[in-house]
Design a protein around this motif. Structure first.
Motif, PDB file in Angstrom:
ATOM      1  N   LYS A   3       0.928  -1.076   0.036  1.00  0.00           N
ATOM      2  CA  LYS A   3      -0.021  -0.105  -0.051  1.00  0.00           C
ATOM      3  C   LYS A   3       0.861   1.230  -0.051  1.00  0.00           C
ATOM      4  CE  LYS A   3      -0.209   0.067   4.991  1.00  0.00           C
ATOM      5  NZ  LYS A   3      -1.144  -0.035   6.244  1.00  0.00           N
ATOM      6  N   PHE A   4       0.265   2.348  -0.641  1.00  0.00           N
ATOM      7  CA  PHE A   4       0.972   3.576  -0.533  1.00  0.00           C
ATOM      8  C   PHE A   4       0.897   4.240   0.748  1.00  0.00           C
ATOM      9  CE2 PHE A   4       1.826   8.133  -1.237  1.00  0.00           C
ATOM     10  CZ  PHE A   4       2.755   8.053  -2.515  1.00  0.00           C
ATOM     11  N   LEU A   5       2.108   4.554   1.293  1.00  0.00           N
ATOM     12  CA  LEU A   5       2.141   5.136   2.609  1.00  0.00           C
ATOM     13  C   LEU A   5       1.739   6.664   2.637  1.00  0.00           C
ATOM     14  CD1 LEU A   5       5.401   3.544   3.906  1.00  0.00           C
ATOM     15  CD2 LEU A   5       3.088   2.702   4.404  1.00  0.00           C
ATOM     16  N   TRP A   6       0.520   7.110   3.457  1.00  0.00           N
ATOM     17  CA  TRP A   6       0.261   8.327   3.355  1.00  0.00           C
ATOM     18  C   TRP A   6       0.311   8.716   4.832  1.00  0.00           C
ATOM     19  CZ3 TRP A   6      -0.442  11.709  -0.336  1.00  0.00           C
ATOM     20  CH2 TRP A   6      -0.737  10.931  -1.682  1.00  0.00           C
ATOM     21  N   GLY A   7       1.473   9.615   5.343  1.00  0.00           N
ATOM     22  CA  GLY A   7       1.568   9.872   6.708  1.00  0.00           C
ATOM     23  C   GLY A   7       1.994  11.079   7.157  1.00  0.00           C
ATOM     24  N   ILE A  59      -1.451   9.933  17.748  1.00  0.00           N
ATOM     25  CA  ILE A  59      -1.351   8.782  16.701  1.00  0.00           C
ATOM     26  C   ILE A  59      -3.082   8.554  16.409  1.00  0.00           C
ATOM     27  CG2 ILE A  59      -1.090   6.133  16.286  1.00  0.00           C
ATOM     28  CD1 ILE A  59       1.296   6.424  18.179  1.00  0.00           C
ATOM     29  N   ARG A  60      -3.840   8.715  17.508  1.00  0.00           N
ATOM     30  CA  ARG A  60      -5.261   8.720  17.302  1.00  0.00           C
ATOM     31  C   ARG A  60      -5.791   9.751  16.255  1.00  0.00           C
ATOM     32  NH1 ARG A  60      -9.000  11.530  19.050  1.00  0.00           N
ATOM     33  NH2 ARG A  60      -8.115  12.151  20.721  1.00  0.00           N
ATOM     34  N   LEU A  61      -5.145  11.053  16.610  1.00  0.00           N
ATOM     35  CA  LEU A  61      -5.527  12.318  15.495  1.00  0.00           C
ATOM     36  C   LEU A  61      -5.033  11.934  14.124  1.00  0.00           C
ATOM     37  CD1 LEU A  61      -4.966  15.158  17.816  1.00  0.00           C
ATOM     38  CD2 LEU A  61      -7.097  14.701  16.484  1.00  0.00           C
ATOM     39  N   LEU A  62      -3.951  11.171  13.972  1.00  0.00           N
ATOM     40  CA  LEU A  62      -3.407  10.978  12.879  1.00  0.00           C
ATOM     41  C   LEU A  62      -4.040  10.125  12.425  1.00  0.00           C
ATOM     42  CD1 LEU A  62       0.768  10.060  12.373  1.00  0.00           C
ATOM     43  CD2 LEU A  62      -1.328   8.718  11.471  1.00  0.00           C
ATOM     44  N   SER A  63      -4.536   9.071  12.619  1.00  0.00           N
ATOM     45  CA  SER A  63      -5.564   8.086  12.077  1.00  0.00           C
ATOM     46  C   SER A  63      -6.749   8.603  11.587  1.00  0.00           C
ATOM     47  CB  SER A  63      -5.667   6.758  13.045  1.00  0.00           C
ATOM     48  OG  SER A  63      -6.421   5.765  12.368  1.00  0.00           O
ATOM     49  N   GLU A  64      -7.351   9.531  12.574  1.00  0.00           N
ATOM     50  CA  GLU A  64      -8.631  10.079  12.165  1.00  0.00           C
ATOM     51  C   GLU A  64      -8.336  11.054  11.230  1.00  0.00           C
ATOM     52  OE1 GLU A  64      -9.783  11.545  15.919  1.00  0.00           O
ATOM     53  OE2 GLU A  64     -10.619   9.885  16.796  1.00  0.00           O
ATOM     54  N   GLY A  65      -7.174  11.585  10.946  1.00  0.00           N
ATOM     55  CA  GLY A  65      -6.940  12.296   9.710  1.00  0.00           C
ATOM     56  C   GLY A  65      -6.734  11.406   8.589  1.00  0.00           C
ATOM     57  N   GLY A  66      -7.118  10.043   8.368  1.00  0.00           N
ATOM     58  CA  GLY A  66      -6.933   9.547   7.163  1.00  0.00           C
ATOM     59  C   GLY A  66      -5.422   9.125   6.904  1.00  0.00           C
ATOM     60  N   LYS A 104      -3.049  -0.471  17.146  1.00  0.00           N
ATOM     61  CA  LYS A 104      -4.516  -0.175  17.712  1.00  0.00           C
ATOM     62  C   LYS A 104      -5.319   0.501  16.468  1.00  0.00           C
ATOM     63  CE  LYS A 104      -7.152   2.043  21.327  1.00  0.00           C
ATOM     64  NZ  LYS A 104      -6.875   2.498  22.842  1.00  0.00           N
ATOM     65  N   TYR A 105      -4.693   1.770  16.073  1.00  0.00           N
ATOM     66  CA  TYR A 105      -5.586   2.787  14.904  1.00  0.00           C
ATOM     67  C   TYR A 105      -5.201   2.435  13.555  1.00  0.00           C
ATOM     68  CZ  TYR A 105      -6.514   5.331  19.161  1.00  0.00           C
ATOM     69  OH  TYR A 105      -6.988   5.708  20.527  1.00  0.00           O
ATOM     70  N   LYS A 442      -2.331  21.918  24.442  1.00  0.00           N
ATOM     71  CA  LYS A 442      -3.682  21.514  23.861  1.00  0.00           C
ATOM     72  C   LYS A 442      -3.123  21.349  22.729  1.00  0.00           C
ATOM     73  CE  LYS A 442      -8.369  22.711  23.246  1.00  0.00           C
ATOM     74  NZ  LYS A 442      -9.455  23.913  23.510  1.00  0.00           N
ATOM     75  N   ARG A 443      -3.862  20.000  21.740  1.00  0.00           N
ATOM     76  CA  ARG A 443      -3.862  19.744  20.306  1.00  0.00           C
ATOM     77  C   ARG A 443      -4.929  20.329  19.482  1.00  0.00           C
ATOM     78  NH1 ARG A 443       0.532  17.925  22.936  1.00  0.00           N
ATOM     79  NH2 ARG A 443       1.383  16.014  22.026  1.00  0.00           N
ATOM     80  N   ILE A 444      -4.707  21.104  18.661  1.00  0.00           N
ATOM     81  CA  ILE A 444      -5.578  22.009  17.740  1.00  0.00           C
ATOM     82  C   ILE A 444      -5.591  21.540  16.138  1.00  0.00           C
ATOM     83  CG2 ILE A 444      -6.901  23.868  17.082  1.00  0.00           C
ATOM     84  CD1 ILE A 444      -6.175  24.939  19.964  1.00  0.00           C
ATOM     85  N   PRO A 445      -6.162  20.586  15.534  1.00  0.00           N
ATOM     86  CA  PRO A 445      -6.130  20.326  14.392  1.00  0.00           C
ATOM     87  C   PRO A 445      -6.162  21.608  13.273  1.00  0.00           C
ATOM     88  CG  PRO A 445      -7.609  18.645  14.925  1.00  0.00           C
ATOM     89  CD  PRO A 445      -7.313  19.679  16.277  1.00  0.00           C
ATOM     90  N   LYS A 446      -5.243  21.710  12.566  1.00  0.00           N
ATOM     91  CA  LYS A 446      -5.457  22.954  11.684  1.00  0.00           C
ATOM     92  C   LYS A 446      -6.020  22.737  10.426  1.00  0.00           C
ATOM     93  CE  LYS A 446      -0.490  24.038  12.902  1.00  0.00           C
ATOM     94  NZ  LYS A 446       0.688  24.461  12.390  1.00  0.00           N
ATOM     95  N   ALA A 447      -6.333  23.892   9.577  1.00  0.00           N
ATOM     96  CA  ALA A 447      -7.030  23.641   8.340  1.00  0.00           C
ATOM     97  C   ALA A 447      -6.350  22.483   7.527  1.00  0.00           C
ATOM     98  CB  ALA A 447      -7.162  25.010   7.642  1.00  0.00           C
ATOM     99  N   SER A 448      -4.820  22.670   7.578  1.00  0.00           N
ATOM    100  CA  SER A 448      -4.117  21.633   6.757  1.00  0.00           C
ATOM    101  C   SER A 448      -4.439  20.189   7.019  1.00  0.00           C
ATOM    102  CB  SER A 448      -2.578  22.192   6.839  1.00  0.00           C
ATOM    103  OG  SER A 448      -2.247  21.945   8.171  1.00  0.00           O
ATOM    104  N   TYR A 449      -4.781  20.080   8.300  1.00  0.00           N
ATOM    105  CA  TYR A 449      -5.218  18.713   8.776  1.00  0.00           C
ATOM    106  C   TYR A 449      -6.473  17.933   8.034  1.00  0.00           C
ATOM    107  CZ  TYR A 449      -6.991  15.013  12.050  1.00  0.00           C
ATOM    108  OH  TYR A 449      -7.652  13.995  12.674  1.00  0.00           O
ATOM    109  N   TYR A 450      -7.286  19.046   8.228  1.00  0.00           N
ATOM    110  CA  TYR A 450      -8.594  18.369   7.410  1.00  0.00           C
ATOM    111  C   TYR A 450      -8.396  18.470   5.906  1.00  0.00           C
ATOM    112  CZ  TYR A 450     -10.511  19.472  11.966  1.00  0.00           C
ATOM    113  OH  TYR A 450     -10.681  19.523  13.509  1.00  0.00           O
ATOM    114  N   TRP A 451      -7.532  19.276   5.295  1.00  0.00           N
ATOM    115  CA  TRP A 451      -7.109  19.416   3.971  1.00  0.00           C
ATOM    116  C   TRP A 451      -6.603  17.897   3.536  1.00  0.00           C
ATOM    117  CZ3 TRP A 451      -2.552  18.850   2.337  1.00  0.00           C
ATOM    118  CH2 TRP A 451      -2.149  18.730   0.780  1.00  0.00           C
ATOM    119  N   TYR A 452      -5.717  17.615   4.467  1.00  0.00           N
ATOM    120  CA  TYR A 452      -4.854  16.433   3.951  1.00  0.00           C
ATOM    121  C   TYR A 452      -5.591  15.154   4.081  1.00  0.00           C
ATOM    122  CZ  TYR A 452      -0.609  13.262   4.278  1.00  0.00           C
ATOM    123  OH  TYR A 452       0.404  12.372   4.036  1.00  0.00           O
ATOM    124  N   LYS A 453      -6.514  14.973   4.850  1.00  0.00           N
ATOM    125  CA  LYS A 453      -7.623  14.121   5.202  1.00  0.00           C
ATOM    126  C   LYS A 453      -8.415  13.807   3.660  1.00  0.00           C
ATOM    127  CE  LYS A 453     -11.388  12.006   7.840  1.00  0.00           C
ATOM    128  NZ  LYS A 453     -12.227  12.209   8.972  1.00  0.00           N
TER     129      LYS A 453
END
Length: 464
Positions: A3-7, A59-66, A104-105, A442-453
């Motif tokens: 699989k292609f690694l997207w990370g 790591i959970r946030l990373l996974s939830e971001g696709g 796990k994720y 505190k962790r706050i996903p940026k616009a780029s996080y949602y764009w990347y997903k």
């Protein structure tokens, strides 16, 4: 590799914190950051973004971001507190917990063994200038392979032999903070020998995995096409790229590179018996950290000098003169960030085509690509459209290179979240997730996080 690694990616010293926890030993960066030499941006990685305690959230946030992959590095001094110590089981347990969390994720780990941080006793005994560090690294690598080899399919030995030694011994802004290219080439040689030696040991263990080296590499370009400029480009390619990549892929240094070095430096540390190790320790893949191109012009005059913009003041200029090799040039028509990084996504396409030409049978993983910026938190959000534009351009050019036959197997954004940016401190941010350092990290996903997903989802559909 399937699989292609997207990370996205981090490194231990830059994100973990917990600098005195878990029986961890002190590293060269612990030593430097607590010294008077740390005077440009005098902060430390003692806490950083506290990934040591909050890895599951990250790591959970990373996974939830696709994202299906996470590149991180192991802290050498969590495994072996110093060069003579026994294995620290608390460190082994910590990285097993990170691997458990990746599992796990549904996240594939790509594990880097060395990302700038080593036991302080080795550092004070010469670091990579001392051949004993090679032996110590191979011992450390074997401990990691034996404890995690059944769980990790993707390994990287060394991160950026070029850039690290460029900063340590060229610019002098990383420890040991000296400017002496003769020491640079010696340190780089031992870094590459350590990588090859670790790869040899990994293959003896017969794990089902793949192992490579991470090289910061650059599309070497010029604004003028003539013989003098082409010679400068060739010299810069040797200086930045081929001195690492040829060794990693083919197990030998370019002949004309050695000839140039021999004109000015004592190369007696290059031992005949090392040749077999380099040949046996070639990579399965080449990790490429791609940020910008290197624009060069012919050497004119002056002594070797490398100046870095580590303040982001928009005034200090990055400049490099390598006597009798080349000088850095600048295109006045391209956009740059505050630290002088050119925003030129096509550079990765040009680089990949060049790598395909030079190393046609070696798969590539883009192990880092990102944009440092002064991000602002406004009404609880970070609208980093500049980063989105930058990353989107790079991904599109990578996909174009793939269509033209470049064997690219993965792409990692630098970085997973905001972290300590070495000598640049904390104001220079790269993360897909904002860290509010003033508010309990505190962790706050940026616009780029949602764009990347969304971008990953689109790319996966295109691949179906």
């Amino acid at each position: 590799m399937d699989k292609f690694l997207w990370g996205s990616a981090t490194s231990a010293y830059q994100c973990e914190g917990g600098w005195l926890e878990g029986n961890k030993g002190l590293s060269n960066w612990d030593d430097f950051c607590h010294s008077e030499k740390n005077n440009v941006n005098p902060v430390t990685g003692d806490v950083a973004c506290d990934h040591y305690h909050r890895y599951e959230e990250d790591i959970r946030l990373l996974s939830e971001g696709g994202q299906n992959a996470y590149r991180f590095s192991i802290c050498w001094t969590r495994i072996l507190a110093n060069s003579q110590s026994t294995v620290n089981q608390e460190g082994i347990a910590y990285y097993n917990r990170i691997l458990d969390t990746c599992e796990k994720y549904g996240v594939e780990p790509l594990v880097t063994l060395y990302h700038y941080d080593m036991p302080v006793d080795l550092f004070k005994n010469g670091g990579w200038e001392n051949r004993e560090t090679v032996t110590a690294f191979i011992r450390y690598a074997k401990v990691c392979f034996e404890n995690f080899g059944g769980r990790v399919k993707y390994w990287a030995t060394i991160n950026e032999p070029n850039y690290e030694t460029y900063c340590c011994y060229g610019r002098g802004n990383y420890p040991p903070n000296v400017r002496d290219l003769s020491r640079r080439w010696k340190a780089m040689y031992h870094l590459l020998l350590a990588s090859a030696g670790a790869i040899v040991e990994y293959r003896k263990l017969n794990y089902e995995g793949t192992i490579g080296l991470v090289s910061d590499s650059y599309s070497i370009e010029s604004l003028v096409d003539n013989e003098q400029y082409r010679e400068a480009m060739h010299n810069a390619d040797l200086f930045y790229n081929r001195c690492v990549n040829d060794v990693a892929v083919y197990g030998e240094f370019p002949a004309d590179f050695i000839e140039k070095l021999a004109l000015d430096y004592d190369l007696s540390y290059m031992k005949k018996e090392d040749e077999e190790i380099f040949k046996k320790g070639t990579v399965d893949y080449l990790g490429i950290n791609a940020y910008d191109r290197t624009l060069v012009k012919p050497y004119t005059s002056g002594e070797t000098c490398m100046i870095a913009n580590n303040t982001g003041d928009g005034v200090t200029k990055n400049s490099t003169i390598i006597k009798n090799w080349f000088e850095l040039d600048e295109d006045p028509n391209t956009q740059k960030n505050a630290w002088g990084c050119e925003l030129y996504p096509k550079s990765v396409y040009n680089l990949l085509l060049d790598l395909k030409d030079k190393y046609p049978n070696t798969p590539i993983i883009i192990t880092e690509n990102g944009l440092g910026y002064y991000d602002e938190l406004v009404d609880g959000k970070v609208n980093d459209q500049y980063r989105i534009e930058f990353l989107n351009g790079f991904i599109d050019w990578i996909r174009q290179a793939q269509k033209e036959g470049c064997d690219v197997r993965g792409y990692f954004v630098w970085s997973t979240m905001d972290l300590y940016s070495w000598i640049n401190g904390y104001k220079k941010r790269y993360g897909l997730v904002y860290i509010d350092y003033e508010n309990d990290n505190k962790r706050i996903p940026k616009a780029s996080y949602y764009w990347y997903k969304k971008k990953i989802e689109e790319e996966l559909k295109n691949d179906e």
